[in-house]
Scaffold this motif. Structure first.
Motif, short mmCIF file in Angstrom:
data_model
loop_
_atom_site.label_atom_id
_atom_site.label_comp_id
_atom_site.label_asym_id
_atom_site.label_seq_id
_atom_site.Cartn_x
_atom_site.Cartn_y
_atom_site.Cartn_z
N GLY A 240 12.34 -1.48 -5.73
CA GLY A 240 14.08 -1.10 -5.58
C GLY A 240 14.20 -0.89 -3.87
O GLY A 240 15.37 -1.72 -2.98
N TYR A 241 12.46 -1.56 -2.76
CA TYR A 241 12.83 -1.69 -1.35
C TYR A 241 13.78 -2.80 -0.74
O TYR A 241 14.47 -2.97 -0.32
N PHE A 242 13.00 -3.75 -1.60
CA PHE A 242 13.54 -5.71 -0.89
C PHE A 242 15.39 -5.16 -1.37
O PHE A 242 16.13 -6.20 -0.84
N LEU A 243 15.40 -5.14 -2.48
CA LEU A 243 16.86 -4.96 -3.19
C LEU A 243 18.12 -4.50 -2.44
O LEU A 243 19.22 -4.93 -2.97
N ASN A 244 17.74 -3.48 -1.60
CA ASN A 244 18.46 -2.48 -1.63
C ASN A 244 18.81 -2.48 0.59
O ASN A 244 19.11 -2.06 1.19
N ARG A 245 17.88 -2.52 1.03
CA ARG A 245 16.99 -2.88 2.15
C ARG A 245 18.09 -3.93 3.13
O ARG A 245 18.10 -4.59 3.31
N GLU A 246 19.53 -3.26 3.53
CA GLU A 246 20.19 -4.27 4.18
C GLU A 246 19.63 -4.64 6.01
O GLU A 246 19.77 -5.27 6.21
N THR B 72 -2.36 2.35 1.01
CA THR B 72 -1.15 2.64 1.21
C THR B 72 -0.07 2.99 -0.26
O THR B 72 -0.24 1.62 -0.48
N GLN B 73 0.36 3.81 -0.36
CA GLN B 73 0.89 4.12 -1.33
C GLN B 73 2.93 5.08 -1.45
O GLN B 73 3.08 5.01 -2.35
N LEU B 74 2.85 4.40 -0.33
CA LEU B 74 3.98 4.94 -0.04
C LEU B 74 4.56 4.00 1.25
O LEU B 74 4.27 3.02 1.19
N ILE B 75 5.53 4.22 1.07
CA ILE B 75 6.46 3.02 2.38
C ILE B 75 6.81 3.70 3.33
O ILE B 75 7.12 4.45 3.92
N ASN B 76 5.72 2.99 4.47
CA ASN B 76 5.63 3.84 6.20
C ASN B 76 6.76 3.27 7.00
O ASN B 76 5.64 1.32 6.92
N HIS B 77 6.92 3.30 7.67
CA HIS B 77 7.61 3.19 8.89
C HIS B 77 7.76 3.00 10.08
O HIS B 77 7.17 3.90 10.80
N PHE B 78 6.88 2.11 11.05
CA PHE B 78 6.31 2.52 12.57
C PHE B 78 7.69 1.66 13.08
O PHE B 78 7.79 0.35 12.97
N LEU B 79 7.35 2.69 14.40
CA LEU B 79 8.75 2.35 14.85
C LEU B 79 8.31 1.66 16.09
O LEU B 79 7.59 2.57 17.11
N GLY C 253 8.46 7.84 0.05
CA GLY C 253 8.05 7.95 -1.90
C GLY C 253 9.27 7.16 -2.65
O GLY C 253 8.75 6.62 -4.25
N ARG C 254 10.93 7.02 -1.92
CA ARG C 254 11.82 5.74 -2.65
C ARG C 254 12.16 5.12 -1.60
O ARG C 254 12.26 5.99 -0.22
N ALA C 255 12.85 4.11 -2.02
CA ALA C 255 13.58 3.71 -1.05
C ALA C 255 14.97 4.07 -1.28
O ALA C 255 15.08 3.96 0.51
N LYS C 256 15.05 5.07 -1.40
CA LYS C 256 16.76 5.80 -0.85
C LYS C 256 16.05 6.83 0.10
O LYS C 256 17.08 7.24 0.63
#
Length: 305
Positions: free
Chosen positions: A200-206, A161-168, A114-117
């Motif tokens: 926030g995800y885009f600005l801080n995701r290295e 899709t209202q969350l940041i979902n990660h698929f490996l 729910g948050r970029a961090k």
């Protein structure tokens, strides 16, 4: 003229006739203040070696000049050496030496944030997929991994899709499913959430390699898509335009998808000194799937040097 003829004779579309100029209502939609850089932020890379003859800044040939302004030429490719066979079908993307293994053998849902961090904290590279709701974002993810239930799909633009979902993928890199923007039926709070935590995800995701910005080819260029691209460009976020629904070649209203793509590209050409990568896809027919994965592989391999 070989490269030009190649690019203007793409699968499932025809750009052989001169492009019609965009209407005045579209002329203000696309303005980038910065040229997009295609190396990942905060992760320096060695520059490809340049011969002494190239270092002398010899004038570019017509072929190289066309490649520089219209094609996406990845690192490690000499503009003067680009050939027709190096261009991926249905795109402006040149295949270079960093392209490697692109098959997806395994995919695993990792988490929703729910948050970029709160996103996964590791060094694996990732690609963020975003676009308007109902653009076919989830369907594209399912087509890429060839699993129907990996991402949520819906026939209604409800903003599921209202969350940041990660698929490996293959235990080595991520596909990131981001909330759709501009969905008509989601509450105002959800719209605000997209603006805050997604940016926030885009600005801080290295570990972000690139954003895949999905564009619906079945409708004319939309201001909200161009505004999103503008924001990504101003913040120096590498992006690839992915045209979806390219199998729908019959127009129900207005222009055909190939004409909509042409209009969108015209806007891009007017506002970029170097053309961003773009590719045509269809989740129904599989058009562009393998080519998009190859493109992602060369970006990922270069990032990982």
């Amino acid at each position: 003229m070989f490269l030009r003829n190649r690019l203007l004779s793409l699968n499932l579309t025809s750009f052989s006739s001169p492009p019609s100029p965009p209407t005045k209502s579209l002329s203000f939609l696309f303005s980038f203040n910065k040229t997009i850089a295609y190396s990942t932020r905060k992760r320096p890379h060695p520059k490809p070696k340049v011969s002494a003859s190239r270092a002398a800044k010899q004038p570019l040939s017509d072929r190289a000049r066309f490649a520089k302004t219209v094609l996406f030429v990845p690192p490690g490719v000499d503009l003067e050496e680009v050939t027709d066979e190096m261009i991926l079908p249905g795109s402006n993307i040149v295949l270079g030496p960093y392209a490697g293994h692109s098959q997806i053998k395994e995919v695993e849902f990792v988490k929703s944030s729910g948050r970029a961090k709160d996103c996964p904290k590791d060094d694996r590279p990732e690609f963020a997929i975003l676009g308007r709701s109902n653009v076919g974002k989830s369907s594209l993810i399912n087509a890429l991994v060839r699993k129907k239930e990996v991402a949520l799909t819906s026939k209604k633009p409800a903003g599921k899709t209202q969350l940041i979902n990660h698929f490996l993928v293959n235990k080595s890199w991520y596909i990131v499913d981001l909330p759709g923007y501009g969905f008509a039926r989601a509450p105002d709070a959800a719209r605000t959430d997209w603006s805050s935590f997604t940016k926030g995800y885009f600005l801080n995701r290295e570990t972000l390699v690139a954003a895949l910005l999905l564009i619906d080819a079945s409708v004319p260029p939309q201001r909200i898509d161009l505004d999103c691209a503008n924001w990504l460009g101003r913040n120096n976020i590498p992006m690839t335009f992915v045209f979806t629904k390219c199998d729908k070649m019959k127009a129900s209203k207005g222009k055909r998808p190939d004409e909509n793509i042409r209009d969108f590209q015209e806007l891009i050409r007017e506002n970029y000194r170097q053309h961003p990568p773009w590719i045509m896809t269809s989740s129904v027919t599989g058009l562009g799937r393998d080519e998009l994965l190859l493109h992602m592989s060369q970006l990922r391999n270069y990032w990982d040097q």
